[in-house]
Design a protein around this motif. Sequence first.
Motif: not given
Length: 266
Positions: A53-61
């Motif tokens: 979830l944190l990985y997704a938050a960073i990459t989707k930014t």
Amino acid sequence: MFFEGPFNPLFSITGFCVGMLVGITGVGGASLMTPLLVLLFGVHPAMAVGTDLLYAAITKTAGAAVHHRHGKINWQMTGLLALGSIPAALLTLWLMSGIDRTDMAAVSTLTTALGWMLLLTATILIFRGAIMAAKTRWVKTHALPSSRTIAIYTLILGLVLGFVVTMTSVGAGAIGVTMLLLLYPRTAIQEIVGSDIAHAIPLTFVGGIGYWLIGEIDWFMLLALLVGSIPGIILGSFLAPRMPERLVRIILAVTLAMVGAKLIAS
């Protein structure tokens, strides 16, 4: 695990491969990352979900910034989704914090839920064309719901996504976009995708922080995944115009279905 130590290079290799698929197809990030962490590396499902979830938050930014620059984000749509998803995410995190996540029954529940979400994602990837064709025919013969009705449905969609994404990290991409295309048939797909990505940032960030607070984040694993996935996404985006996207999407869907079935059977 295949490699013992604070920084696992195999995580970076996995991140690179998944990132390349994301760059080519636009989907597959959490859908592949979380099950790979569980099946290949033996990561506990809750820690795999939280870290992803944190990985997704960073990459989707980065993706959301590009869509915003091109004016392809409908902030009203994004706000309605978040209005439903954030409370649902907080409730799910509260429930997760109150259970014994080392209990085999809890592990089995999380693994099975992840498997079913992968099967649903695979089905949508395979039949999205048929779904969109049916939607087009329906729009030609039926009046669209009122804006108030669409807003309520969007809020409900946010609630559902908040729950399933926080529990499994899967669903914000393929499932969210498909449902939004059905709810907003006259909105350009680029705007739908941009709005979905923008909504996924606060949802995955809240979910990731929540998992961190209950002790289910591996920061070294997160760093290793990012080290690999960022160049993978860049390369995938470069290769996308040269690849048969439909073939890649079908291969991805079949892979997700096989992985999902294995998780359910495990």
